[in-house]
Design an enzyme around this catalytic site. Structure first.
Site, PDB file in Angstrom:
ATOM      1  N   ASP A 158       0.808  -1.221   0.000  1.00  0.00           N
ATOM      2  CA  ASP A 158       0.000   0.000   0.000  1.00  0.00           C
ATOM      3  C   ASP A 158       0.845   1.276   0.000  1.00  0.00           C
ATOM      4  O   ASP A 158       0.303   2.379  -0.104  1.00  0.00           O
ATOM      5  CB  ASP A 158      -0.921   0.021   1.229  1.00  0.00           C
ATOM      6  CG  ASP A 158      -2.024  -1.022   1.126  1.00  0.00           C
ATOM      7  OD1 ASP A 158      -2.351  -1.431  -0.013  1.00  0.00           O
ATOM      8  OD2 ASP A 158      -2.561  -1.431   2.171  1.00  0.00           O
TER       9      ASP A 158
ATOM     10  N   ARG B 283      -5.210   6.548  -1.590  1.00  0.00           N
ATOM     11  CA  ARG B 283      -3.743   6.580  -1.436  1.00  0.00           C
ATOM     12  C   ARG B 283      -3.052   7.321  -2.586  1.00  0.00           C
ATOM     13  O   ARG B 283      -1.997   7.919  -2.386  1.00  0.00           O
ATOM     14  CB  ARG B 283      -3.185   5.167  -1.282  1.00  0.00           C
ATOM     15  CG  ARG B 283      -3.687   4.487  -0.016  1.00  0.00           C
ATOM     16  CD  ARG B 283      -2.835   3.314   0.393  1.00  0.00           C
ATOM     17  NE  ARG B 283      -3.584   2.406   1.236  1.00  0.00           N
ATOM     18  CZ  ARG B 283      -3.849   2.599   2.530  1.00  0.00           C
ATOM     19  NH1 ARG B 283      -3.392   3.667   3.148  1.00  0.00           N
ATOM     20  NH2 ARG B 283      -4.544   1.713   3.216  1.00  0.00           N
TER      21      ARG B 283
HETATM   22  C1  S3P Z   1      -5.198  -5.724   3.408  1.00  0.00           C
HETATM   23  C2  S3P Z   1      -4.448  -6.455   2.526  1.00  0.00           C
HETATM   24  C3  S3P Z   1      -3.860  -5.895   1.306  1.00  0.00           C
HETATM   25  C4  S3P Z   1      -3.854  -4.370   1.331  1.00  0.00           C
HETATM   26  C5  S3P Z   1      -5.148  -3.791   1.830  1.00  0.00           C
HETATM   27  C6  S3P Z   1      -5.440  -4.291   3.236  1.00  0.00           C
HETATM   28  C7  S3P Z   1      -5.761  -6.401   4.592  1.00  0.00           C
HETATM   29  O1  S3P Z   1      -4.608  -6.329   0.183  1.00  0.00           O
HETATM   30  O2  S3P Z   1      -3.562  -3.847   0.055  1.00  0.00           O
HETATM   31  O3  S3P Z   1      -5.115  -2.390   1.839  1.00  0.00           O
HETATM   32  O4  S3P Z   1      -6.187  -5.736   5.552  1.00  0.00           O
HETATM   33  O5  S3P Z   1      -5.779  -7.654   4.592  1.00  0.00           O
HETATM   34  P1  S3P Z   1      -4.285  -7.738  -0.559  1.00  0.00           P
HETATM   35  O6  S3P Z   1      -4.564  -8.816   0.404  1.00  0.00           O
HETATM   36  O7  S3P Z   1      -5.225  -7.778  -1.732  1.00  0.00           O
HETATM   37  O8  S3P Z   1      -2.851  -7.632  -0.970  1.00  0.00           O
END
Ligand code: S3P
Length: 432
Positions: A317, A392
């Site tokens: 992120d 973001r």
């Molecule tokens: C998150 C996992 C990530 C991240 C998202 C929050 C989470 O996504 O990008 O902002 O809280 O499990 P992905 O699991 O798709 O990578």
């Protein structure tokens, strides 16, 4: 003070509650019989949508003063929702709750906004149909998710090829109401808050790590214990302030109460490699999560680095804000293996590249690798930023004003409400 080329970042900053942990504590405390108390919950729209979803599924939640009180119900006892469940912009909310519902004998339709309705869900549902849930997706890929859960989920072994904590957590939440042992194998480490929270709540979960894999084993033979939980500060929100401080020599920022879990602070390691002067001033462990106070005392300009693809999940992120840091760092920075960025709230890889060009930074994309040609000169700026309502992207290119001759133009700033409603207030407190 408005943020511009003369700004540096100074003061003592408490980041808002962590978004990933806020979602998970609402869900897991909602499955622990009795009363849990939650402090410092992130009061952002994504988290509120998960809160509303848990209420529709039968959990009682109320706010008293500065805490949220949750009266949980046991796994398998979710209520039949009486309307569609709307997750707004939140991929985490919709994916995790799809997992939770899939092992309950209820039917639900899960929907989202325009951006969420274009995000891939099959990566989650292909695992959940194996346990016995019936799931239909729009075009076999996207929300709305029409879900017919099973009260008799089959305990299985899962291999997660795409590095995603959301996929992993959806399966883990389905395991709460699966009799037998559920096994999960991850090929790349992703954020592990679901694991840590389950351990803190007395659940029967084992996690093993080898150099190549992570293994999780869950058995639903112990109840989840109620919990009192203070959500630590969100490193992904703090990343805008920490990166901004590293950008400008003369900055001096103390960040208090930041979640310091190693699966979340990849960007701090990256900034340090670039010459960011970030120091740990204190740390403690609470509910299996490491929490820290850190200090940024920036003396020099940043330099370029190459980020390997294997390190991307640990800062997935933060790539947008790191691309701004790279623009003001001397030399060519390469971020490798950014395919996952193309399926976030927007196609972040494309928007980062296009906006960098617009503000006057040379950038290119080659096979999901991003090249940023940085230097210590101010960029022209004065660009209309294209953010497609991605929080973001918006916040990153707002910080970019610090490295531009003229401030950029950002229309409709409302999407910060999804993850960081007080972003603009906070930045005005710390920019000098
Ligand atoms: C998150 C996992 C990530 C991240 C998202 C929050 C989470 O996504 O990008 O902002 O809280 O499990 P992905 O699991 O798709 O990578």
């Amino acid at each position: 003070m408005p943020l511009n080329k003369r700004s540096s970042i100074k003061g003592t900053y408490y980041p808002p509650g962590d978004k990933s942990i806020s979602h998970r504590i609402l869900i897991l405390a909602g499955q622990a019989i009795g009363k849990s108390e939650i402090y410092n919950l992130l009061e952002g729209e994504d988290v509120f949508n998960t809160l509303k979803a848990m209420k529709l599924l039968g959990v009682k939640i109320k706010k008293e003063g500065n805490k949220y009180i949750i009266f949980g119900i046991p796994p398998g006892a979710l209520f039949q929702p009486n309307k569609k469940i709307d997750f707004g912009n939140s991929g985490t909310g919709i994916r995790l709750i799809t997992g939770l519902i899939s092992s309950n004998n209820i039917k639900a339709t899960l929907v989202g906004d325009r951006s969420l309705s274009k995000r891939p869900m099959k990566r989650v549902t292909e695992h959940l149909v194996r346990i016995g849930a019936t799931i239909k997706l729009n075009k076999n890929l996207f929300p709305p998710i029409s879900l017919n859960g099973t009260g008799n989920a089959v305990p299985l072994s899962f291999e997660i090829i795409i590095p995603s904590a959301q996929i992993k957590s959806a399966i883990m939440l389905s395991a709460l109401n699966t009799n037998g042992t559920v096994k999960i194998k991850e090929f790349k480490t992703t954020r592990n808050h679901t694991e840590n929270m389950l351990k803190s709540m007395g659940y029967n979960i084992k996690v093993k790590e080898s150099s190549k894999f992570r293994f999780i084993e869950m058995k639903n033979n112990k109840n989840l214990r109620v919990i009192n939980y203070k959500v630590p500060g969100d490193p992904s929100s703090a990343a805008f302030f920490i990166s901004a401080a590293c950008l400008k020599p003369g900055s001096n920022l103390v960040v208090k109460n930041i979640l310091f879990n190693k699966t979340r602070i990849g960007f701090i390691k990256t900034l340090k490699k670039m010459g960011g002067n970030i120091k740990l001033i204190g740390k403690r462990k609470v509910h299996n999560e490491l929490i820290a106070d850190i200090k940024i005392e920036q003396k020099r300009n940043l330099k370029s680095i190459t980020l390997k693809s294997k390190d991307v999940p640990l800062q997935v992120d933060e790539i947008p804000i790191l691309s701004i840091a790279a623009s003001f760092a001397k030399g060519l920075t390469i971020f490798k293996g950014l395919k996952e960025l193309t399926v976030k709230e927007s196609n972040r890889l494309k928007l980062i590249h296009e906006n960098l060009i617009k503000i006057g930074v040379k950038s290119k994309i080659r096979n999901y690798d991003l090249y940023v040609y940085g230097n210590h000169y101010l960029k022209k700026g004065n660009a209309i930023i294209k953010h497609n309502e991605d929080h973001r992207i918006l916040m990153s290119f707002f910080i970019a004003n610090m490295i531009c001759k003229k401030n950029n133009i950002i229309k409709d700033k409302s999407c910060v409400k999804t993850s960081y409603p007080t972003f603009f207030q906070d930045i005005s407190k710390f920019s000098n």
